[in-house]
Design an enzyme around this catalytic site. Structure first.
Site, PDB file in Angstrom:
ATOM      1  N   HIS A 106       0.062 -14.122 -23.508  1.00  0.00           N
ATOM      2  CA  HIS A 106      -0.342 -14.687 -22.215  1.00  0.00           C
ATOM      3  C   HIS A 106      -0.444 -13.616 -21.130  1.00  0.00           C
ATOM      4  O   HIS A 106      -1.401 -13.627 -20.343  1.00  0.00           O
ATOM      5  CB  HIS A 106       0.629 -15.797 -21.793  1.00  0.00           C
ATOM      6  CG  HIS A 106       0.672 -16.917 -22.775  1.00  0.00           C
ATOM      7  ND1 HIS A 106       1.541 -17.968 -22.675  1.00  0.00           N
ATOM      8  CD2 HIS A 106      -0.044 -17.148 -23.919  1.00  0.00           C
ATOM      9  CE1 HIS A 106       1.349 -18.794 -23.689  1.00  0.00           C
ATOM     10  NE2 HIS A 106       0.402 -18.320 -24.455  1.00  0.00           N
TER      11      HIS A 106
ATOM     12  N   ASP B 179       6.231 -16.947 -31.228  1.00  0.00           N
ATOM     13  CA  ASP B 179       5.309 -18.043 -30.949  1.00  0.00           C
ATOM     14  C   ASP B 179       3.921 -17.603 -31.404  1.00  0.00           C
ATOM     15  O   ASP B 179       3.084 -17.171 -30.595  1.00  0.00           O
ATOM     16  CB  ASP B 179       5.309 -18.375 -29.457  1.00  0.00           C
ATOM     17  CG  ASP B 179       4.472 -19.628 -29.204  1.00  0.00           C
ATOM     18  OD1 ASP B 179       4.242 -19.972 -28.036  1.00  0.00           O
ATOM     19  OD2 ASP B 179       4.043 -20.259 -30.181  1.00  0.00           O
TER      20      ASP B 179
ATOM     21  N   ASP C 241      -6.402 -16.919 -26.499  1.00  0.00           N
ATOM     22  CA  ASP C 241      -4.996 -16.810 -26.907  1.00  0.00           C
ATOM     23  C   ASP C 241      -4.907 -16.701 -28.427  1.00  0.00           C
ATOM     24  O   ASP C 241      -5.021 -17.681 -29.147  1.00  0.00           O
ATOM     25  CB  ASP C 241      -4.256 -18.075 -26.427  1.00  0.00           C
ATOM     26  CG  ASP C 241      -2.757 -17.960 -26.608  1.00  0.00           C
ATOM     27  OD1 ASP C 241      -2.076 -18.962 -26.346  1.00  0.00           O
ATOM     28  OD2 ASP C 241      -2.279 -16.886 -27.013  1.00  0.00           O
TER      29      ASP C 241
ATOM     30  N   ASP D 188      -2.368 -15.411 -30.398  1.00  0.00           N
ATOM     31  CA  ASP D 188      -1.061 -15.696 -31.029  1.00  0.00           C
ATOM     32  C   ASP D 188      -0.920 -15.017 -32.397  1.00  0.00           C
ATOM     33  O   ASP D 188      -0.453 -15.625 -33.366  1.00  0.00           O
ATOM     34  CB  ASP D 188      -0.838 -17.214 -31.173  1.00  0.00           C
ATOM     35  CG  ASP D 188      -0.661 -17.902 -29.832  1.00  0.00           C
ATOM     36  OD1 ASP D 188      -0.862 -19.137 -29.778  1.00  0.00           O
ATOM     37  OD2 ASP D 188      -0.339 -17.214 -28.843  1.00  0.00           O
TER      38      ASP D 188
ATOM     39  N   LYS E 270       0.921 -18.838 -18.398  1.00  0.00           N
ATOM     40  CA  LYS E 270      -0.310 -18.490 -19.108  1.00  0.00           C
ATOM     41  C   LYS E 270      -1.444 -18.566 -18.091  1.00  0.00           C
ATOM     42  O   LYS E 270      -1.473 -19.482 -17.271  1.00  0.00           O
ATOM     43  CB  LYS E 270      -0.552 -19.462 -20.274  1.00  0.00           C
ATOM     44  CG  LYS E 270      -1.721 -19.067 -21.183  1.00  0.00           C
ATOM     45  CD  LYS E 270      -1.839 -20.020 -22.371  1.00  0.00           C
ATOM     46  CE  LYS E 270      -2.992 -19.643 -23.290  1.00  0.00           C
ATOM     47  NZ  LYS E 270      -3.139 -20.603 -24.420  1.00  0.00           N
TER      48      LYS E 270
ATOM     49  N   GLU F  71       7.314 -20.827 -18.899  1.00  0.00           N
ATOM     50  CA  GLU F  71       6.355 -19.972 -19.606  1.00  0.00           C
ATOM     51  C   GLU F  71       4.990 -20.020 -18.943  1.00  0.00           C
ATOM     52  O   GLU F  71       4.413 -21.090 -18.777  1.00  0.00           O
ATOM     53  CB  GLU F  71       6.216 -20.423 -21.054  1.00  0.00           C
ATOM     54  CG  GLU F  71       5.205 -19.609 -21.839  1.00  0.00           C
ATOM     55  CD  GLU F  71       5.160 -19.967 -23.302  1.00  0.00           C
ATOM     56  OE1 GLU F  71       6.107 -20.601 -23.783  1.00  0.00           O
ATOM     57  OE2 GLU F  71       4.164 -19.619 -23.960  1.00  0.00           O
TER      58      GLU F  71
ATOM     59  N   ASP G 294       8.710 -15.189 -25.942  1.00  0.00           N
ATOM     60  CA  ASP G 294       7.743 -15.554 -26.994  1.00  0.00           C
ATOM     61  C   ASP G 294       7.029 -14.305 -27.475  1.00  0.00           C
ATOM     62  O   ASP G 294       6.194 -13.730 -26.769  1.00  0.00           O
ATOM     63  CB  ASP G 294       6.707 -16.557 -26.438  1.00  0.00           C
ATOM     64  CG  ASP G 294       7.181 -17.990 -26.538  1.00  0.00           C
ATOM     65  OD1 ASP G 294       6.398 -18.903 -26.184  1.00  0.00           O
ATOM     66  OD2 ASP G 294       8.337 -18.191 -26.960  1.00  0.00           O
TER      67      ASP G 294
ATOM     68  N   HIS H 205       8.524 -28.869 -30.132  1.00  0.00           N
ATOM     69  CA  HIS H 205       8.108 -29.804 -29.085  1.00  0.00           C
ATOM     70  C   HIS H 205       8.558 -31.176 -29.578  1.00  0.00           C
ATOM     71  O   HIS H 205       8.556 -31.429 -30.793  1.00  0.00           O
ATOM     72  CB  HIS H 205       6.584 -29.860 -28.935  1.00  0.00           C
ATOM     73  CG  HIS H 205       5.927 -28.583 -28.563  1.00  0.00           C
ATOM     74  ND1 HIS H 205       5.575 -27.606 -29.474  1.00  0.00           N
ATOM     75  CD2 HIS H 205       5.559 -28.096 -27.355  1.00  0.00           C
ATOM     76  CE1 HIS H 205       5.000 -26.606 -28.865  1.00  0.00           C
ATOM     77  NE2 HIS H 205       4.991 -26.861 -27.581  1.00  0.00           N
TER      78      HIS H 205
ATOM     79  N   ASP I 154       6.359 -32.476 -32.235  1.00  0.00           N
ATOM     80  CA  ASP I 154       6.285 -31.740 -33.512  1.00  0.00           C
ATOM     81  C   ASP I 154       7.248 -32.411 -34.493  1.00  0.00           C
ATOM     82  O   ASP I 154       7.038 -32.418 -35.700  1.00  0.00           O
ATOM     83  CB  ASP I 154       6.773 -30.289 -33.351  1.00  0.00           C
ATOM     84  CG  ASP I 154       5.927 -29.475 -32.386  1.00  0.00           C
ATOM     85  OD1 ASP I 154       4.723 -29.790 -32.226  1.00  0.00           O
ATOM     86  OD2 ASP I 154       6.482 -28.539 -31.785  1.00  0.00           O
TER      87      ASP I 154
ATOM     88  N   MET J  85      16.192 -23.740 -29.073  1.00  0.00           N
ATOM     89  CA  MET J  85      15.276 -24.093 -27.979  1.00  0.00           C
ATOM     90  C   MET J  85      14.478 -25.327 -28.326  1.00  0.00           C
ATOM     91  O   MET J  85      14.136 -25.573 -29.477  1.00  0.00           O
ATOM     92  CB  MET J  85      14.343 -22.903 -27.711  1.00  0.00           C
ATOM     93  CG  MET J  85      13.323 -23.100 -26.596  1.00  0.00           C
ATOM     94  SD  MET J  85      11.748 -23.817 -27.123  1.00  0.00           S
ATOM     95  CE  MET J  85      10.871 -22.334 -27.611  1.00  0.00           C
TER      96      MET J  85
ATOM     97  N   GLU K 205       5.415 -14.627 -22.617  1.00  0.00           N
ATOM     98  CA  GLU K 205       4.773 -14.497 -23.927  1.00  0.00           C
ATOM     99  C   GLU K 205       3.811 -13.319 -23.924  1.00  0.00           C
ATOM    100  O   GLU K 205       2.993 -13.171 -23.009  1.00  0.00           O
ATOM    101  CB  GLU K 205       4.024 -15.760 -24.311  1.00  0.00           C
ATOM    102  CG  GLU K 205       3.304 -15.608 -25.658  1.00  0.00           C
ATOM    103  CD  GLU K 205       2.636 -16.851 -26.183  1.00  0.00           C
ATOM    104  OE1 GLU K 205       3.298 -17.908 -26.227  1.00  0.00           O
ATOM    105  OE2 GLU K 205       1.441 -16.782 -26.530  1.00  0.00           O
TER     106      GLU K 205
HETATM  107  C1  DIG Z   1       2.327 -21.854 -26.083  1.00  0.00           C
HETATM  108  O1  DIG Z   1       2.450 -20.484 -25.987  1.00  0.00           O
HETATM  109  C2  DIG Z   1       3.614 -22.527 -25.696  1.00  0.00           C
HETATM  110  C3  DIG Z   1       3.817 -23.784 -26.478  1.00  0.00           C
HETATM  111  O2  DIG Z   1       3.605 -23.466 -27.818  1.00  0.00           O
HETATM  112  C4  DIG Z   1       5.263 -24.085 -26.248  1.00  0.00           C
HETATM  113  O3  DIG Z   1       5.374 -25.064 -25.267  1.00  0.00           O
HETATM  114  C5  DIG Z   1       5.861 -22.805 -25.738  1.00  0.00           C
HETATM  115  C6  DIG Z   1       7.178 -22.539 -26.425  1.00  0.00           C
HETATM  116  O4  DIG Z   1       7.258 -21.299 -26.961  1.00  0.00           O
HETATM  117  N1  DIG Z   1       4.815 -21.794 -25.963  1.00  0.00           N
HETATM  118 MN    MN Z   2       4.443 -19.554 -26.093  1.00  0.00          MN
HETATM  119 MN    MN Z   3       0.087 -18.295 -26.823  1.00  0.00          MN
END
Ligand code: DIG
Ligand code: MN
Ligand code: MN
Length: 388
Positions: A221, A288, A256, A258, A184, A182, A246, A55, A58, A89, A218
Site C-alpha cells: 500500500h 498479507d 495492489d 500482494d 491504502k 491500515e 502487513d 475477517h 472469512d 489478530m 502494508e
Molecule cells: C488488505 O490489505 C487488508 C485486508 O486484507 C485486511 O482487512 C487487512 C488485514 O491485514 N489487510
Molecule cells: Mn493488508
Molecule cells: Mn494489499
C-alpha cells in the site's frame, strides 16, 4: 548454512484470506477450490506458521445460521488445538457486501454507518473469543470516485466518530484489545481516505483514546503511493504506534499485487527486516499476500514457506551487516563527532542561540568531506548478493 525453519518465536502469521485466496481476480474466476478455515489452519501448521488471522466472514459466512456458526467454530478451534496455531489478530470485512458499496463508517447513508458499527462490534467479540489482541481496520471502501459525493472533512469526522465509539465499546467490555489502522491510497475505491500510514498517524492523534490505536502499515500500500515503506514504519515505530505490520511486496505504480514477501524489492525488504529486528519489534510478522494465480495448493505452500524463509534469510543478512567490520568502520566514520557542537543542541536557551549565532562555520571544509556512501551501499549490496 543456517536452516531457515520458521519457529513460533518468529511470530509469522497469515490471514485465512491469504493462503485461502482461490485466485479470483478482476479478469478471471477462481483457479483453486476453496478450503475450510480448519483446513487452512492445518495448511499453516504444515508450513510452520505461528498464527492465523481472519475477517469475520472469512470464518463465519455472513448468512450462516447459529448452528452453522457453532459447527464452523468447533472445527476451527479443533484445528487450532491440533496445530498449536494461535489467533493474534482479527478484522472486519466492511468491503465485500454490496451494502458497503459507498463505504462503511464514511457512507452517506446513516443506516450503513450504523450497520458497520454493529458488524464490527460482533466481529470484535468473535476475534476476542478466539484470542485476538490486535484488531485491524482496513477501510477498503472508505473513499470515493468523485469528491462531488462527499465532503472529505465529513468523511474524516465520520471515521473519527466510529473509532471513538468502538474504542469505548472495547473499554466497556474490558477487552485486552488494541486497534491497528491500515492505510491504502486507492483500490477498490478511486481514492481511499486516510490514504497512507502518515495520514493514519495524524488521524490517531485526533481520537478520544489515541493510546488504544496504532497502525498496521502494508508494504504494497505504501509502495502504491510511491513511498519508502521503511521510513513509514520508522515513523510509526518511533512514535510507539507500530502495533502490527502487513508484509508482502509490490512493484511501484501498479495495482495492489500482494506478492510474496521479498519477491520484488529485496533491498527495501532487507532494510525493513533490519529495522524490525534491530528495534526488537515484538508483534506479528503478518504476510498479507497471496500466491500467484498460476499456483495449486502445493504452490500456495511454496508461497507461504517463501515468505517466511526470505524473512529469516534477510534477518541473517541484517546480523551479518551489523557484524561486518568494514561496514561498521564506515558507519563509525560517517557518524564520528568531535563534540564541539554539543553546546548548541538539546533544550533551547537564549544563551545557546546567541552563542550559535556567533559561531563561525568553514562551509567549504565541511562540504568537502567525503562520506563513502557509495562504498557503504556497495558493501550492503554485496551482502545481499552473498558476495561477502
Ligand atoms: C488488505 O490489505 C487488508 C485486508 O486484507 C485486511 O482487512 C487487512 C488485514 O491485514 N489487510
Ligand atoms: Mn493488508
Ligand atoms: Mn494489499
Amino acid at each position: 548454512m543456517t536452516n531457515y525453519t520458521p519457529k513460533p518465536e518468529h511470530k509469522f502469521t497469515f490471514g485465512l484470506w491469504t493462503v485461502g485466496n482461490t485466485g479470483r481476480d478482476p479478469f478471471g474466476g477462481p483457479v483453486r477450490d476453496a478450503k475450510s478455515p480448519a483446513d487452512l489452519v492445518r495448511l499453516l501448521g504444515e508450513v510452520g506458521a505461528y498464527g492465523v488471522n481472519f475477517h469475520d466472514n472469512d470464518l463465519i459466512p455472513i448468512d450462516a445460521t447459529p448452528t452453522e456458526k457453532d459447527a464452523i467454530l468447533k472445527e476451527f478451534k479443533k484445528a487450532l488445538a491440533e496445530t498449536g496455531i494461535v489467533v493474534p489478530m482479527a478484522t472486519t470485512n466492511l468491503f465485500t457486501e454490496p451494502i458497503f458499496k459507498d463505504g462503511a463508517f464514511t457512507s452517506n447513508d446513516s443506516k450503513v454507518r450504523a450497520y458497520a458499527l454493529q458488524k464490527t462490534m460482533n466481529a470484535i467479540d468473535l476475534g476476542v473469543e478466539l484470542g485476538a489482541k490486535i484488531y485491524v481496520f482496513w477501510g477498503g471502501r472508505e473513499g470515493t470516485e468523485t469528491d462531488a459525493t462527499k465532503n472529505p472533512i465529513t468523511a474524516i469526522k465520520r471515521s473519527r466518530e466510529a473509532m471513538n465509539f468502538l474504542c469505548e465499546y472495547v473499554k466497556d467490555k474490558k477487552y485486552d484489545l488494541k486497534f491497528a489502522l491500515e492505510a491504502k491510497p486507492n483500490e477498490p475505491r478511486g481514492d481511499i481516505y486516510n490514504s497512507t500510514t502518515g495520514h493514519m498517524l495524524a488521524f490517531i492523534n485526533t481520537l478520544d483514546h489515541p493510546e488504544m490505536v496504532g497502525v498496521n502499515p502494508e508494504v504494497a500500500h505504501e509502495h502504491m503511493a510511491g513511498l519508502n515503506f521503511v521510513h513509514g514504519v520508522a515513523q510509526a515505530m518511533e512514535s510507539g504506534k507500530l502495533f502490527h505490520i502487513d508484509l508482502n511486496d509490490q512493484a511501484f505504480g501498479r495495482y495492489d499485487q500482494d506478492f510474496r514477501f521479498g519477491a520484488v524489492n529485496l533491498k527495501s525488504a532487507f532494510f525493513l527486516v533490519k529495522m524490525l529486528e534491530d528495534n526488537k519489534y515484538d508483534s506479528s510478522r503478518h504476510f498479507d499476500a497471496h500466491a500467484y494465480r498460476t499456483e495449486d495448493y502445493e504452490g500456495v505452500k511454496d508461497f507461504a514457506r517463501g515468505c517466511m524463509r526470505t524473512y529469516l534469510i534477510l534477518k541473517e543478512k541484517a546480523a551479518h551487516w551489523n557484524a561486518d567490520k568494514e561496514i561498521q568502520s564506515i558507519v563509525a566514520e560517517i557518524n564520528a563527532d568531535d563534540g564541539s557542537m554539543n553546546q548548541y543542541f538539546g533544550k533551547y536557551s537564549a544563551e545557546k542561540a546567541k552563542a550559535l549565532q556567533g559561531q563561525v562555520f568553514d562551509r567549504s571544509a565541511i562540504a568537502g568531506r567525503g562520506l563513502k556512501y557509495e562504498k557503504l551501499d556497495q558493501l550492503t549490496v554485496e551482502i545481499l548478493l552473498g558476495a561477502r
